[in-house]
Design a protein around this motif. Structure first.
Motif, PDB file in Angstrom:
ATOM      1  N   SER A 255       0.832  -1.209   0.000  1.00 19.90           N
ATOM      2  CA  SER A 255       0.000   0.000   0.000  1.00 19.90           C
ATOM      3  C   SER A 255       0.863   1.253   0.000  1.00 19.90           C
ATOM      4  N   ASP A 258       2.227   1.874  -3.434  1.00 21.31           N
ATOM      5  CA  ASP A 258       1.269   2.572  -4.292  1.00 21.31           C
ATOM      6  C   ASP A 258       1.367   4.082  -4.121  1.00 21.31           C
ATOM      7  N   ASP A 314      -3.022  -9.809  -9.829  1.00 20.60           N
ATOM      8  CA  ASP A 314      -3.988  -8.719  -9.757  1.00 20.60           C
ATOM      9  C   ASP A 314      -4.246  -8.375  -8.295  1.00 20.60           C
ATOM     10  N   ARG A 315      -4.454  -7.107  -8.022  1.00 23.90           N
ATOM     11  CA  ARG A 315      -4.862  -6.657  -6.689  1.00 23.90           C
ATOM     12  C   ARG A 315      -6.249  -6.044  -6.809  1.00 23.90           C
ATOM     13  N   TRP A 316      -7.165  -6.511  -5.957  1.00 20.79           N
ATOM     14  CA  TRP A 316      -8.567  -6.138  -6.052  1.00 20.79           C
ATOM     15  C   TRP A 316      -9.020  -5.375  -4.830  1.00 20.79           C
ATOM     16  N   THR A 317      -9.998  -4.517  -5.025  1.00 19.02           N
ATOM     17  CA  THR A 317     -10.722  -3.901  -3.925  1.00 19.02           C
ATOM     18  C   THR A 317     -12.123  -4.508  -3.907  1.00 19.02           C
ATOM     19  N   VAL A 318     -12.436  -5.297  -2.885  1.00 16.20           N
ATOM     20  CA  VAL A 318     -13.705  -6.014  -2.807  1.00 16.20           C
ATOM     21  C   VAL A 318     -14.595  -5.326  -1.782  1.00 16.20           C
ATOM     22  N   HIS A 335     -16.853   4.057  -4.941  1.00 13.92           N
ATOM     23  CA  HIS A 335     -16.029   4.192  -6.146  1.00 13.92           C
ATOM     24  C   HIS A 335     -15.218   5.468  -6.109  1.00 13.92           C
ATOM     25  N   VAL A 338     -12.287   5.065  -3.635  1.00 11.06           N
ATOM     26  CA  VAL A 338     -11.188   4.210  -4.080  1.00 11.06           C
ATOM     27  C   VAL A 338     -10.369   4.865  -5.167  1.00 11.06           C
ATOM     28  N   THR A 339     -11.031   5.562  -6.099  1.00  9.22           N
ATOM     29  CA  THR A 339     -10.321   6.140  -7.246  1.00  9.22           C
ATOM     30  C   THR A 339      -9.849   7.554  -7.005  1.00  9.22           C
TER      31      THR A 339
END
Length: 366
Positions: A255, A258, A314-318, A335, A338-339
């Motif tokens: 994290s 990122d 892949d890394r996902w946000t669930v 959304h 997260v973005t």
């Protein structure tokens, strides 16, 4: 005793009680097959890995044997964690800028707030300082000092200052890496170790890795988190990661990666895991084993990292939510959180608000 050159080529050099640093340098150059080099162009540097990384350039007339004997009288562990290496005088970094990590500041403040606070703490010492690379979500920043001798005075002042929650500021001086001096087609290893993992195993692994690698490659993640390590390697064009800890440590490092990625030349470093403690589901999936026990050879682990195959993941946000009248609204808010380029803390707060509203909506529907 042992010495190593700039490319970490270790050689054993025999010394006596009366052997001086000047004579040791001559012996080391012969061992390293650098007979044509002028011994006067080199210095012998003592590096202690005990309670941090400390360097000292030894006087030409000093005797390494006497230095080790004197150190042994106060700390046997420090003797075991002491090494010597040759440094060409032209490669000395005293004229280079020194970068200092300052943590434990109030979180999510403006850059202007952090500048005023640091300048207020440093006073006249801060006139030569460049305050930049702010990370408000983590309550930290980095200060660049040039010339480097200013940094020593500033660090003393900063360590006396009080940060957030009336705790002292966290101060970490970053090692200097001359990226242009690295051999071509090499990928240095950046190592993060969680010393609190595995009931003390993390600490043992930390010292073992610093013994086998350049100590400036190995970072205690409890000292300022992953940011100091990433900023140290910011100009290295190609490097790899070794994360020593559990799933939480791995998530923490990735994290932060990122967040700091735009400042790195190597923006997508391959990452290996050395699991410590319990859990370690991700390490099992990637076939790094269930956990480090202390019986494994650190050298074997490093060789495994060197030979490991790189696999894209892949890394996902669930987001798990109930279906309700407000589902579309909540999905839109999550959304955006997260973005959004906003700090991680702001994104987390927006997500928590959405999750709470979702629970309330579920109660109303039920």
């Amino acid at each position: 005793m042992q010495g190593f050159s700039g490319r970490l080529n270790f050689k054993a050099v025999p010394v006596l009680k009366t052997t001086t640093v000047r004579e040791t340098i001559q012996l080391a150059l012969k061992k390293l097959k650098l007979k044509d080099e002028n011994p006067g162009d080199y210095s012998l540097v003592q590096v202690s890995l005990h309670k941090g990384v400390k360097e000292k350039v030894l006087d030409q007339d000093a005797c390494p044997w006497e230095i080790l004997t004197s150190t042994k009288m106060t700390s046997l562990r420090e003797v075991q964690s002491t090494r010597f290496y040759l440094r060409k005088n032209s490669e000395a970094t005293s004229s280079c800028a020194v970068i200092v990590y300052v943590g434990n500041l109030p979180k999510n403040e403006s850059e202007d707030y952090y500048r005023r606070k640091i300048k207020g703490i440093l006073g006249d010492v801060g006139k030569e300082a460049h305050i930049g690379s702010f990370f408000p979500a983590y309550g930290c920043l980095f200060i660049e000092f040039f010339p480097s001798d200013t940094a020593a005075r500033a660090i003393v002042v900063l360590k006396k200052a009080i940060g957030d929650d009336k705790e002292p500021l966290k101060i970490v001086s970053l090692p200097y890496i001359e990226a242009s001096a690295l051999p071509t087609k090499t990928s240095p290893l950046l190592v993060f170790v969680n010393l609190k993992s595995g009931g003390g195993q993390g600490q043992d692994l930390y010292f073992a890795l610093r013994h086998h690698l350049n100590p400036h490659q190995v970072f205690n993640i409890m000292e300022g988190g992953p940011l100091p390590g990433f900023l140290t390697f910011r100009n290295v064009p190609d490097f790899r990661l070794l994360i020593c800890g559990g799933d939480g440590t791995c998530g923490w490092v990735l994290s932060v990666l990122d967040e700091v990625r735009p400042k790195l030349k190597c923006r997508y470093p391959p990452s290996a895991l050395l699991p410590i403690g319990t859990g370690n589901d991700l390490a099992r999936v990637l076939r790094w084993g269930s956990g480090y026990t202390g019986d494994e050879s650190v050298v074997s682990t490093l060789l495994a990292v060197e030979e490991a195959e790189t696999t894209a993941m892949d890394r996902w946000t669930v987001v798990v939510d109930s279906v309700s009248r407000t589902a579309a609204t909540l999905a839109s808010r999550i959304h955006d959180a997260v973005t959004s380029p906003s700090p991680p803390e702001a994104r987390r707060r927006a997500f928590e608000e959405g999750r709470t509203s979702s629970a309330m909506a579920a109660v109303e529907v039920g």
